[in-house]
Motif scaffolding. Structure first.
Motif, PDB file in Angstrom:
ATOM      1  N   PRO A  26      84.487  32.631 153.473  1.00  0.00           N
ATOM      2  CA  PRO A  26      84.964  32.129 154.691  1.00  0.00           C
ATOM      3  C   PRO A  26      84.010  31.352 155.429  1.00  0.00           C
ATOM      4  O   PRO A  26      82.848  32.071 155.613  1.00  0.00           O
ATOM      5  N   LEU A  27      84.217  30.214 156.197  1.00  0.00           N
ATOM      6  CA  LEU A  27      83.153  29.571 156.620  1.00  0.00           C
ATOM      7  C   LEU A  27      83.569  29.593 158.167  1.00  0.00           C
ATOM      8  O   LEU A  27      82.619  29.538 159.087  1.00  0.00           O
ATOM      9  N   PHE A  28      84.785  30.074 158.576  1.00  0.00           N
ATOM     10  CA  PHE A  28      85.173  30.018 159.958  1.00  0.00           C
ATOM     11  C   PHE A  28      86.228  31.032 160.054  1.00  0.00           C
ATOM     12  O   PHE A  28      87.060  31.452 159.182  1.00  0.00           O
ATOM     13  N   ALA A  29      86.074  31.658 161.474  1.00  0.00           N
ATOM     14  CA  ALA A  29      87.182  32.545 161.756  1.00  0.00           C
ATOM     15  C   ALA A  29      87.949  31.988 162.910  1.00  0.00           C
ATOM     16  O   ALA A  29      87.194  31.536 164.089  1.00  0.00           O
ATOM     17  N   LYS A  30      89.370  31.923 162.864  1.00  0.00           N
ATOM     18  CA  LYS A  30      90.172  31.292 164.116  1.00  0.00           C
ATOM     19  C   LYS A  30      90.111  32.334 165.249  1.00  0.00           C
ATOM     20  O   LYS A  30      90.423  33.429 164.821  1.00  0.00           O
ATOM     21  N   SER A  31      89.923  31.964 166.315  1.00  0.00           N
ATOM     22  CA  SER A  31      90.046  32.729 167.340  1.00  0.00           C
ATOM     23  C   SER A  31      90.863  31.955 168.584  1.00  0.00           C
ATOM     24  O   SER A  31      91.027  30.755 168.547  1.00  0.00           O
ATOM     25  N   PRO A  32      91.093  32.715 169.787  1.00  0.00           N
ATOM     26  CA  PRO A  32      91.527  31.989 170.868  1.00  0.00           C
ATOM     27  C   PRO A  32      90.775  30.673 171.337  1.00  0.00           C
ATOM     28  O   PRO A  32      91.334  29.817 171.887  1.00  0.00           O
ATOM     29  N   GLN A  33      89.429  30.803 171.133  1.00  0.00           N
ATOM     30  CA  GLN A  33      88.609  29.739 171.543  1.00  0.00           C
ATOM     31  C   GLN A  33      88.546  28.421 170.529  1.00  0.00           C
ATOM     32  O   GLN A  33      88.008  27.425 170.690  1.00  0.00           O
ATOM     33  N   GLY A  34      88.879  28.724 169.515  1.00  0.00           N
ATOM     34  CA  GLY A  34      88.917  27.781 168.164  1.00  0.00           C
ATOM     35  C   GLY A  34      88.595  28.262 166.929  1.00  0.00           C
ATOM     36  O   GLY A  34      88.662  29.537 166.664  1.00  0.00           O
ATOM     37  N   TYR A  35      87.694  27.261 166.272  1.00  0.00           N
ATOM     38  CA  TYR A  35      87.105  27.880 165.022  1.00  0.00           C
ATOM     39  C   TYR A  35      85.867  28.133 165.174  1.00  0.00           C
ATOM     40  O   TYR A  35      84.928  27.336 165.430  1.00  0.00           O
ATOM     41  N   GLU A  36      85.546  29.663 164.971  1.00  0.00           N
ATOM     42  CA  GLU A  36      84.142  30.054 165.278  1.00  0.00           C
ATOM     43  C   GLU A  36      83.367  30.176 163.746  1.00  0.00           C
ATOM     44  O   GLU A  36      84.092  30.700 162.782  1.00  0.00           O
ATOM     45  N   LEU A  37      82.062  29.830 163.651  1.00  0.00           N
ATOM     46  CA  LEU A  37      81.394  29.968 162.403  1.00  0.00           C
ATOM     47  C   LEU A  37      81.389  31.429 162.120  1.00  0.00           C
ATOM     48  O   LEU A  37      81.152  32.162 162.695  1.00  0.00           O
ATOM     49  N   THR A  38      81.510  31.795 160.706  1.00  0.00           N
ATOM     50  CA  THR A  38      81.414  33.245 160.305  1.00  0.00           C
ATOM     51  C   THR A  38      79.737  33.278 159.987  1.00  0.00           C
ATOM     52  O   THR A  38      79.075  32.288 160.008  1.00  0.00           O
ATOM     53  N   ARG A  39      79.314  34.312 159.558  1.00  0.00           N
ATOM     54  CA  ARG A  39      77.991  34.489 159.050  1.00  0.00           C
ATOM     55  C   ARG A  39      77.581  33.522 158.009  1.00  0.00           C
ATOM     56  O   ARG A  39      76.610  32.847 157.946  1.00  0.00           O
ATOM     57  N   ASP A  40      78.433  33.472 156.874  1.00  0.00           N
ATOM     58  CA  ASP A  40      78.214  32.480 155.887  1.00  0.00           C
ATOM     59  C   ASP A  40      78.239  31.081 156.424  1.00  0.00           C
ATOM     60  O   ASP A  40      77.652  30.062 156.006  1.00  0.00           O
ATOM     61  N   GLY A  41      79.259  30.837 157.451  1.00  0.00           N
ATOM     62  CA  GLY A  41      79.273  29.317 158.088  1.00  0.00           C
ATOM     63  C   GLY A  41      78.064  29.141 158.514  1.00  0.00           C
ATOM     64  O   GLY A  41      77.467  27.937 158.364  1.00  0.00           O
ATOM     65  N   GLY A  42      77.338  30.031 159.465  1.00  0.00           N
ATOM     66  CA  GLY A  42      76.203  29.600 160.040  1.00  0.00           C
ATOM     67  C   GLY A  42      75.075  29.488 159.125  1.00  0.00           C
ATOM     68  O   GLY A  42      74.163  28.649 159.241  1.00  0.00           O
TER      69      GLY A  42
END
Length: 297
Positions: free
Chosen positions: A46-62
């Motif tokens: 997974p590259l992104f985690a969806k949050s109230p602020q939007g799409y945040e990078l996961t560790r792998d995404g970073g």
């Protein structure tokens, strides 16, 4: 994995939303979502985690972000090298951010000059009363009123500019004379909204001997129009004065402030010949335009 998928990934990482990435890439947000899902499936992470602020990078995404930006830089250098080939003409799209005073009253004249020499170049001016993010590629470069002190940035001084206390001629005739700074206490002042001053270099009031403004805006253009409407006097860029008939300086021998414009680029763009050439042309033209407008004031 292909470059097109990485472009979509970078757009989502920088805008933190599918809709923002879609607008940037000019594709449907649903397509952006499918492309990200396909990329995640291909990588098995997974590259992104969806949050109230939007799409945040996961560790792998970073971790992928650094490699994607390196690939973006390599593609940019390759295209720059191929498009150069001895051609002195600048081409394509370059987006520049600037404080709204510079964006409204200086850059249009600058771009007009550049367009005469480089008709195939499209310059997009983004006027914002705030700082810009080069890492998110909101702009290719930006003009600042103070040199950033952190980040991997290329910073060069463009030119000095001046500001004066000014008011409309008819307003000054109808109100008490201003012969000293003390007289300002009997007049309304126009200035910035205090908690929206994003750079200390924009805090002028103390320098003119005032504690607060009576009518405020975060926009230089709005402040100028407040003064034009007769709400009071205020600090005005000298390069703005030629645009307003019958606006004149107040206490010209006593109040004249000096500031500077700086050009800021991402350090990774050092080898991008097109941006380096544009930066050189931009700085030279800005110096000439600011000098010309201040002479007219």
């Amino acid at each position: 994995m292909n470059w097109d998928d990485l472009r979509v990934f970078l757009a989502v990482a920088r805008t933190e939303s599918l809709s923002g990435a879609g607008r940037q890439l000019k594709i449907d947000p649903a397509t952006v979502g499918r492309r990200i899902a396909r990329l995640e499936e291909g990588l098995g992470a997974p590259l992104f985690a969806k949050s109230p602020q939007g799409y945040e990078l996961t560790r792998d995404g970073g971790r992928l972000l650094a490699h994607a930006e390196a690939a973006e830089q390599a593609v940019s250098l390759g295209l720059d090298d191929l498009s150069g080939d001895g051609d002195e003409q600048l081409k394509g799209v370059i987006r520049i951010g600037a404080p709204d005073g510079c964006a409204n009253y200086v850059l249009p004249r600058v771009v007009a000059r550049i367009a005469e020499e480089h008709p195939e170049l499209e310059v997009q001016i983004i006027a914002q009363p705030r700082l810009f993010s080069l890492s998110k590629r909101e702009v290719d470069l930006y003009v600042s009123v103070s040199p950033p002190s952190s980040g991997r940035l290329l910073v060069q001084k463009i030119t000095d500019y001046h500001l004066s206390l000014a008011g409309m001629r008819w307003y000054l005739r109808q109100h008490e004379d201003i012969t000293t700074r003390e007289d300002l206490k009997r007049h309304k002042l126009v200035g910035y909204v205090p908690d929206l001053i994003f750079d200390k270099e924009l805090d002028y009031l103390e320098e003119i001997g005032a504690s607060e403004a009576d009518y405020t805006s975060n926009s230089v253009s709005v402040q100028l129009n407040m003064i034009r409407a007769g709400l009071g006097v205020g600090v005005v860029h000298d390069f703005c004065l030629p645009y307003v008939n019958r606006m004149e300086r107040v206490l010209p021998e006593d109040v004249r402030l000096k500031r500077a414009f700086y050009l800021v680029r991402h350090a990774d763009d050092r080898k991008v010949e097109r941006l380096s050439r544009f930066s050189e042309v931009l700085c030279q033209s800005m110096r000439e335009v600011v000098e010309h407008l201040e002479r007219e004031a």
